[in-house]
Design a protein around this motif. Structure first.
Motif, PDB file in Angstrom:
ATOM      1  N   SER A  76      13.043   8.277   3.431  1.00 12.42           N
ATOM      2  CA  SER A  76      12.697   6.867   3.672  1.00 12.42           C
ATOM      3  C   SER A  76      13.154   5.989   2.510  1.00 12.42           C
ATOM      4  N   PHE A  77      13.015   6.501   1.289  1.00 13.33           N
ATOM      5  CA  PHE A  77      13.463   5.734   0.126  1.00 13.33           C
ATOM      6  C   PHE A  77      14.977   5.569   0.131  1.00 13.33           C
ATOM      7  N   ASN A  78      15.715   6.649   0.390  1.00 11.24           N
ATOM      8  CA  ASN A  78      17.184   6.582   0.407  1.00 11.24           C
ATOM      9  C   ASN A  78      17.670   5.591   1.458  1.00 11.24           C
ATOM     10  N   ALA A  86       7.225  15.357   1.340  1.00 16.52           N
ATOM     11  CA  ALA A  86       8.095  14.982   0.220  1.00 16.52           C
ATOM     12  C   ALA A  86       9.494  14.617   0.722  1.00 16.52           C
ATOM     13  N   LYS A  87      10.010  15.418   1.648  1.00 19.86           N
ATOM     14  CA  LYS A  87      11.327  15.118   2.220  1.00 19.86           C
ATOM     15  C   LYS A  87      11.294  13.816   3.008  1.00 19.86           C
ATOM     16  N   GLY A  88      10.192  13.575   3.699  1.00 23.18           N
ATOM     17  CA  GLY A  88      10.046  12.322   4.462  1.00 23.18           C
ATOM     18  C   GLY A  88      10.068  11.109   3.547  1.00 23.18           C
ATOM     19  N   SER A  89       9.354  11.207   2.425  1.00 24.80           N
ATOM     20  CA  SER A  89       9.327  10.105   1.461  1.00 24.80           C
ATOM     21  C   SER A  89      10.705   9.876   0.843  1.00 24.80           C
ATOM     22  N   LYS A 134      11.586  -6.146   0.900  1.00 23.03           N
ATOM     23  CA  LYS A 134      10.177  -5.753   1.061  1.00 23.03           C
ATOM     24  C   LYS A 134      10.055  -4.263   1.361  1.00 23.03           C
ATOM     25  N   GLU A 135      10.903  -3.752   2.246  1.00 20.16           N
ATOM     26  CA  GLU A 135      10.841  -2.338   2.614  1.00 20.16           C
ATOM     27  C   GLU A 135      11.298  -1.449   1.459  1.00 20.16           C
ATOM     28  N   PHE A 136      12.297  -1.908   0.729  1.00 15.12           N
ATOM     29  CA  PHE A 136      12.747  -1.131  -0.432  1.00 15.12           C
ATOM     30  C   PHE A 136      11.626  -0.978  -1.452  1.00 15.12           C
ATOM     31  N   SER A 173       0.851  -1.192   0.000  1.00 15.09           N
ATOM     32  CA  SER A 173       0.000   0.000   0.000  1.00 15.09           C
ATOM     33  C   SER A 173       0.889   1.246   0.000  1.00 15.09           C
ATOM     34  N   PHE A 174       0.302   2.380  -0.368  1.00 14.85           N
ATOM     35  CA  PHE A 174       1.052   3.632  -0.319  1.00 14.85           C
ATOM     36  C   PHE A 174       1.319   4.033   1.132  1.00 14.85           C
ATOM     37  N   THR A 175       2.456   4.650   1.371  1.00 13.75           N
ATOM     38  CA  THR A 175       2.785   5.139   2.700  1.00 13.75           C
ATOM     39  C   THR A 175       1.999   6.422   2.987  1.00 13.75           C
ATOM     40  N   ALA A 176       1.961   6.802   4.257  1.00 11.54           N
ATOM     41  CA  ALA A 176       1.250   8.029   4.657  1.00 11.54           C
ATOM     42  C   ALA A 176       1.886   9.259   3.997  1.00 11.54           C
ATOM     43  N   ASP A 177       3.221   9.285   3.935  1.00 13.65           N
ATOM     44  CA  ASP A 177       3.910  10.421   3.300  1.00 13.65           C
ATOM     45  C   ASP A 177       3.510  10.551   1.833  1.00 13.65           C
ATOM     46  N   SER A 178       3.417   9.420   1.156  1.00 14.90           N
ATOM     47  CA  SER A 178       3.058   9.427  -0.262  1.00 14.90           C
ATOM     48  C   SER A 178       1.635   9.936  -0.473  1.00 14.90           C
ATOM     49  N   LYS A 179       0.701   9.415   0.285  1.00 14.91           N
ATOM     50  CA  LYS A 179      -0.709   9.811   0.122  1.00 14.91           C
ATOM     51  C   LYS A 179      -0.927  11.276   0.474  1.00 14.91           C
TER      52      LYS A 179
END
Length: 349
Positions: A204-206, A198-201, A222-224, A92-98
């Motif tokens: 988290s990705f990096n 946006a910075k949070g997302s 899975k997390e990546f 599912s999409f993360t909270a930061d993404s949504k």
């Protein structure tokens, strides 16, 4: 005795159930009820005993039996629970993404309606977050890299996500500065939160990418994929779901800006159309072999944008056209140019 009652037979019936008053002397219970009633209950008890089912006490209601269909359903449920999910299941999409996508939509001057951040109710708006680079390609490229293949495609995907994310953050910062200069309080609040999300997302990705490349296992994989699927620049906004996002599905979905005049006033000379910053990064950084279906187009070969518009590739700049030509194209037959956005989708009958 009442007139409607029948006189009981003189013959008495002995119950099958014996009660022992002491160790040696059993006491037989006598039952003077109607013979037909007794016979039915005795027969029912004998049937229960001979059919190897639980003995049912006389005078009790017949218990509910479990049908073969119910048993099969229970077995299927148990088997289903045992199936272990793989790291490649779509997350599912993360909270930061949504929240980033909602705030982007709400602070955009092109938006004709607002989305409630707490209760989006997306079906009533026929809204969804359209991927630029689709989930399926993202998963297959990562799967190939995880098994020692597709290293080139994986590295190009990482480049695309990181550079497009940094570019989007810079763009949000510039928009926020303009809002501050104009003292637009509502836009300042929305864009400040948008920048935070946006910075949070991106962060988290990096982090997920580093942990996965350092230690490749199911947990880090899975997390990546979860963070890659939710990357704020790859799903930055909302668009029409049914009619646009859904039929495009596993193909690349570009966002192309409107043409602008070369001169500020009284000019009909239009500049070439330009992809959005993220779409431009995709065409520049992503290896064309990373996508199975390539770019989504209609039956006439026009680009289907995330906003549901059709763009002739010839209106792009020569440099962008060269990059665009390197990718495969997939014709989307079920695309709807008039798909609703901001109101419910109603299937035509």
């Amino acid at each position: 005795m009442y007139s409607h009652q029948t006189k009981p037979h003189n013959k008495q019936y002995t119950s099958l159930v014996s009660i022992t008053s002491d160790v040696h002397k059993p006491i037989q219970l006598k039952d003077n009820r109607s013979s037909s009633v007794i016979q039915r209950k005795l027969q029912f008890a004998m049937n229960a005993i001979t059919s190897n089912t639980d003995v049912i006490q006389l005078g009790k209601k017949k218990p509910k039996t479990t049908t073969s269909n119910a048993l099969n359903k229970n077995k299927a449920t148990k088997v289903k629970k045992k199936i272990k999910k793989t790291p490649y299941d779509r997350p599912s999409f993360t909270a930061d993404s949504k929240q980033s996508a909602i705030l982007h939509h709400n602070t955009s001057k092109r938006s004709s309606f607002q989305i409630n951040p707490k209760k989006p109710n997306l079906p009533s708006l026929n809204a969804a977050q359209p991927h630029r680079f689709p989930w399926k390609d993202m998963r297959e490229v990562t799967k190939g890299y995880h098994t020692g293949q597709k290293k080139k495609q994986f590295q190009s995907m990482i480049r695309f996500l990181k550079t497009s994310g940094d570019t989007r953050i810079e763009h949000i910062e510039r928009r926020l500065e303009r809002s501050k200069r104009k003292k637009d309080v509502s836009k300042i609040k929305g864009r400040t939160e948008l920048l935070k999300r946006a910075k949070g997302s991106q962060s988290s990705f990096n982090k997920a990418h580093k942990e996965y490349t350092d230690t490749q296992n199911d947990k880090t994989l899975k997390e990546f994929l979860r963070q890659a699927n939710s990357h704020h620049a790859n799903v930055p906004d909302y668009g029409a779901h049914f009619g646009v996002n859904q039929p495009v599905n596993d193909a690349i979905h570009l966002n192309i800006r409107k043409s602008r005049s070369r001169k500020r006033k009284n000019s009909t000379d239009l500049r070439p159309r330009s992809p959005s910053p993220t779409s431009k990064k995709l065409l520049s950084e992503l290896d064309p072999g990373s996508s199975e279906k390539g770019i989504a187009v209609d039956k006439d070969g026009k680009i289907i944008t995330t906003g549901g518009k059709l763009i002739d590739p010839s209106t792009l700049s020569p440099d962008i056209q060269k990059k665009y030509a390197l990718f495969k194209k997939t014709k989307i037959k079920s695309f709807m140019s008039n798909a609703p956005f901001g109101s419910p989708y109603k299937k035509s009958t």
